[in-house]
Structure formats: structure tokens, C-alpha cells
Design an enzyme around this catalytic site. Sequence first.
Site, short mmCIF file in Angstrom:
data_model
loop_
_atom_site.label_atom_id
_atom_site.label_comp_id
_atom_site.label_asym_id
_atom_site.label_seq_id
_atom_site.Cartn_x
_atom_site.Cartn_y
_atom_site.Cartn_z
N CYS A 1 40.10 47.66 28.87
CA CYS A 1 40.61 48.88 28.84
C CYS A 1 39.42 50.47 28.05
O CYS A 1 38.43 49.44 28.72
CB CYS A 1 41.31 49.15 27.38
SG CYS A 1 40.18 48.65 25.53
N CYS B 1 43.05 51.79 31.83
CA CYS B 1 41.92 52.03 32.06
C CYS B 1 42.30 53.00 33.52
O CYS B 1 41.47 53.05 34.53
CB CYS B 1 41.10 50.79 32.19
SG CYS B 1 40.64 49.95 33.96
N CYS C 1 39.80 50.38 37.82
CA CYS C 1 39.70 47.95 37.90
C CYS C 1 39.48 48.45 39.93
O CYS C 1 40.60 48.83 39.98
CB CYS C 1 40.72 47.45 37.61
SG CYS C 1 40.87 48.09 35.50
#
Length: 135
Positions: free
Chosen positions: A11, A85, A89
Site C-alpha cells: 500500500c 497503490c 506496482c
Amino acid sequence: MSRKPSVLFVCVHNAGRSQMAAAFLTTLSKGAIEVRSAGSQPADKVNPAAVEAMAEVGIDMSAEIPKVLTTEAVKESDVVITMGCGDECPYFPGTRYEDWVLEDPAGKGVESVRPIRDDIKGRVEALIASLVPAN
């Protein structure tokens, strides 16, 4: 025997949701799963309300420190679970990705963090069942 599966929780601040998920997975999997957590913009410290909420269920997160998300951590993980997020990523073929839509505990008191904690625990229990075959 094959190597144990690895999970990375991500996160943005690595201060609440991902820390609680990693703590639950570490505790509930009893070492059967390698656990990592990280954030794209890690906070200075773990959310005190999250630490308090986890202490209520017997899990001490007081020594945890938010960590920065690295490409290596993603590459070394079998499962990557994001918690807000977004596109930050990295993606690697063959890695299992899940996005857990969870309320952000940032700035909330422990009363508001408890239901988030309990939701995370249920998701972690299901994750363990999917990764570790029953004996």
C-alpha cells in the site's frame, strides 16, 4: 519438498493495511509462507491505531517500520496484493496479483480500524487456504 510460497503486501504508505496483513499472515501461517510488505511512498512510522488494533488480538506490530517498494521484492514474490497503490506496482508475468479494496485506516482511531483489521484477517485466512494445502 518445494520452497514455501511468498507474499508481498503493498500500500502507498506501508503503515496500516499492508502492515496488518503481513502481521496476520506471519502469525496465522506459522512460518509456512514468506511474508513481505512495502509501500510506494513509505510513511515514517506504522499507524499507531493499527498497532493498537493488532495488539488487541495478540499481535505486536510495535517494532515494524514502513519499507520502500522495490522491483526485487515484487520479482521475488509469488503473490502481490495491492491495497490502494494503483499502477505503481511493477508487473511480472507468472506472478499472481490481487487488489484488496480496503478502507484506509490513516488518520482514524482504533474504533474505525477494528473493522478493517477484521476484514484483513478474513482475507488472509482465505489466502493461506489458497497457498498452503491442508494436511
